[in-house]
Design a protein around this motif. Structure first.
Motif, short mmCIF file in Angstrom:
data_model
loop_
_atom_site.label_atom_id
_atom_site.label_comp_id
_atom_site.label_asym_id
_atom_site.label_seq_id
_atom_site.Cartn_x
_atom_site.Cartn_y
_atom_site.Cartn_z
N HIS A 14 0.81 -1.22 0.00
CA HIS A 14 0.00 0.00 0.00
C HIS A 14 0.85 1.27 0.00
O HIS A 14 0.38 2.33 -0.39
N ASP A 15 2.11 1.20 0.40
CA ASP A 15 2.95 2.40 0.41
C ASP A 15 3.59 2.67 -0.94
O ASP A 15 4.30 3.65 -1.11
N THR B 206 2.30 11.82 6.71
CA THR B 206 3.37 10.92 6.30
C THR B 206 4.68 11.67 6.10
O THR B 206 5.75 11.25 6.56
N VAL C 147 2.73 5.30 5.81
CA VAL C 147 2.80 4.45 4.62
C VAL C 147 3.52 3.13 4.87
O VAL C 147 3.41 2.20 4.07
N GLY D 175 -0.43 7.73 -0.19
CA GLY D 175 -0.07 8.31 1.10
C GLY D 175 1.14 9.19 1.13
O GLY D 175 1.33 9.96 2.08
N TRP D 176 2.00 9.14 0.11
CA TRP D 176 3.24 9.91 0.17
C TRP D 176 3.00 11.41 0.08
O TRP D 176 3.82 12.20 0.54
N HIS E 99 -5.20 3.47 11.05
CA HIS E 99 -3.83 3.70 11.47
C HIS E 99 -3.70 3.49 12.98
O HIS E 99 -2.68 2.95 13.46
#
Length: 280
Positions: free
Chosen positions: A4-5, A15, A233, A9-10, A244
């Motif tokens: 998933h990273d 993050t 992430v 998410g970046w 999370h």
């Protein structure tokens, strides 16, 4: 399917700030960045590209080794990561460009002496990026990058000699116990995502040659590994409908079963490639 990273998410501030804080507090990224920058042989460089540069840790290593007249371009697709980097990095030799790695040739103004990419090649369209790197490098210019051992299908002897369960193993066990998590069961013959054979093939297709490869070990501690896994992430386990906060609960319970200063090791495949010199 990529973790998933890989793509998500970046570009989120939570993050980016967590990642930037990790790079300040722990040596993993700065150490791997220095290793790559040294292999790039920057003594006479004038333009160096930090590809998928994030918050600028690799750019900082390049600036330390490159001559004063050199310029560095840090290119990344996540504006949030670059915003985090700009708050602490003010060197006038550094330019930040927000763009996908695949589009780097449209943003580099002149032939680059070297392109360096720390731990992010696997997130890109590799053939397209290699072709773009070839386009921006000068004759004889170096392309230096690394790939995590899991993606490359390699292990350093220091890692294979580990005793006791890894933090990731404990996370999966806690998730199964407390949240009914069923980890994916990859087939025994599941190939690595980016082995050296594929890397070499893609480099050759792009018109570059491999100068050297090495499997290296990065040594750290359980405390550093835990801090890394708090970055959104990177939080585990993969898959499952976890928030999370739930992942952090699982991480804290797993970490409680370890000793903070227990040594941990990760493996990396380092590749040094070159655009051939003209006439050869």
């Amino acid at each position: 399917m990529a973790p998933h990273d890989a793509v998500l998410g970046w570009n989120e501030d939570t993050t980016a700030e967590a990642y930037a804080a990790f790079t300040r507090d722990f040596p993993m990224y700065s150490a791997t960045s220095r290793d790559l920058a040294q292999r790039a042989r920057l003594t006479d460089s004038r333009l160096v590209l930090d590809l998928c540069g994030g918050a600028g840790t690799t750019a900082a290593a390049i600036l330390e080794l490159a001559p004063l007249q050199a310029r560095v371009i840090s290119l990344d697709n996540a504006a949030a990561m670059q915003r985090a980097g700009k708050r602490t990095m003010t060197d006038p030799r550094l330019t930040w460009i927000t763009a996908p790695a695949e589009d780097l040739a449209a943003h580099v103004p002149s032939p680059a002496d070297a392109v360096v990419c720390n731990s992010a090649i696997w997130k890109t369209d590799v053939p397209a990026v290699f072709a773009a790197v070839h386009q921006v490098l000068r004759s004889g210019g170096r392309f230096v990058f690394n790939i995590g051992g899991g993606f490359a299908g390699v292990s350093h002897p220091d890692e294979t000699g580990r005793t006791g369960p890894s933090l990731n193993t404990l996370i999966r066990q806690i998730a199964a116990r407390d949240y009914g998590y069923t980890p994916p069961r990859p087939g025994a013959d599941t190939p690595p995502k980016l082995p050296l054979e594929a890397v070499t093939k893609h480099l050759s297709a792009a018109g570059m040659t491999v100068l050297e490869t090495e499997i290296v070990a990065q040594h750290s501690t359980m405390a550093e590994k835990k801090a890394w896994l708090t970055i959104p992430v990177f939080a585990r386990p993969d898959g499952g409908d976890f928030t999370h906060e739930q992942r952090m609960d699982i991480l804290n319970k797993a970490y409680a079963l370890t000793t903070p200063d227990t040594a941990t090791t990760t493996s990396w495949l380092v590749v040094v490639a070159q655009r051939p010199r003209e006439g050869r």
